[in-house]
Enzyme design. Structure first.
Site, PDB file in Angstrom:
ATOM      1  N   CYS A  61      29.146  22.692 -20.109  1.00  9.35           N
ATOM      2  CA  CYS A  61      30.615  22.761 -20.077  1.00  9.35           C
ATOM      3  C   CYS A  61      30.988  23.873 -19.104  1.00  9.35           C
ATOM      4  CB  CYS A  61      31.203  22.980 -21.474  1.00  9.35           C
ATOM      5  SG  CYS A  61      30.970  24.623 -22.171  1.00  9.35           S
ATOM      6  N   CYS A  83      32.015  27.476 -25.691  1.00 15.09           N
ATOM      7  CA  CYS A  83      32.677  26.622 -26.692  1.00 15.09           C
ATOM      8  C   CYS A  83      31.973  25.274 -26.830  1.00 15.09           C
ATOM      9  CB  CYS A  83      34.158  26.410 -26.348  1.00 15.09           C
ATOM     10  SG  CYS A  83      35.187  27.896 -26.454  1.00 15.09           S
ATOM     11  N   ARG A  84      32.292  24.335 -25.943  1.00 15.29           N
ATOM     12  CA  ARG A  84      31.845  22.961 -26.120  1.00 15.29           C
ATOM     13  C   ARG A  84      30.338  22.770 -26.005  1.00 15.29           C
ATOM     14  NH1 ARG A  84      35.494  20.318 -21.711  1.00 15.29           N
ATOM     15  NH2 ARG A  84      34.897  22.298 -20.766  1.00 15.29           N
ATOM     16  N   ASN A 138      30.132  27.701 -21.193  1.00 19.45           N
ATOM     17  CA  ASN A 138      29.009  27.782 -22.125  1.00 19.45           C
ATOM     18  C   ASN A 138      29.286  28.730 -23.290  1.00 19.45           C
ATOM     19  OD1 ASN A 138      25.585  28.909 -22.139  1.00 19.45           O
ATOM     20  ND2 ASN A 138      26.331  27.000 -23.000  1.00 19.45           N
TER      21      ASN A 138
END
Length: 143
Positions: free
Chosen positions: A8, A13-14, A11
């Site tokens: 993402c 959160c998602r 690097n």
């Protein structure tokens, strides 16, 4: 060994959510054929831990995680991975500046983008989309 890299923007959160969700799915199936990590497209968050609201959502959903340090994907990462899973169309476009996907390893987790909860604040929707995408990905990879 099936090597899966989630990407993402930062690097935090998602992609780390996807990493730890997928690790839980694999563990729950007793499947030891997977190696799973996550990285960033950008350099903005290098060295940072998972964003606090993303950690809270993982805890709420019973997904274990460990200390995390955001890192950026590089061209030298490409040959090491069987599947490179991104969260949105922007990630695919940004990757084109880092490496060529000659082996067609790169794809989005879901058909539609998983919007970044860092901007939206909607960690519940992000979690649900990532969880469902990881379940589907696992099923595809073990067929």
């Amino acid at each position: 060994m099936i090597r899966v890299l989630f990407l993402c923007h930062g690097n935090i959160c998602r992609s780390p959510m996807a990493e730890y969700i997928m690790k839980k799915i694999v563990k729950d199936h007793g499947d030891d054929r997977f190696y799973i990590e996550s990285k960033a497209i950008s350099r903005e968050e290098i060295g940072n831990d998972i964003y606090p609201q993303a950690k809270a959502k993982l805890l709420e959903k019973g997904i274990p995680f460990s200390k995390h340090r955001a890192s950026q994907v590089t061209a030298s990462d490409y040959p090491q991975w069987d599947h490179i899973i991104v969260m949105d169309t922007y990630n695919i476009e940004a990757l084109k500046r880092i490496f060529k996907d000659e082996d067609h390893k790169v794809r989005k987790l879901n058909k539609k983008d998983v919007f970044d909860p860092w901007y939206s604040g909607d960690f519940e929707t992000a979690f649900e989309e990532i969880y469902l995408g990881c379940c589907k990905l696992y099923d595809e990879l073990v067929k």
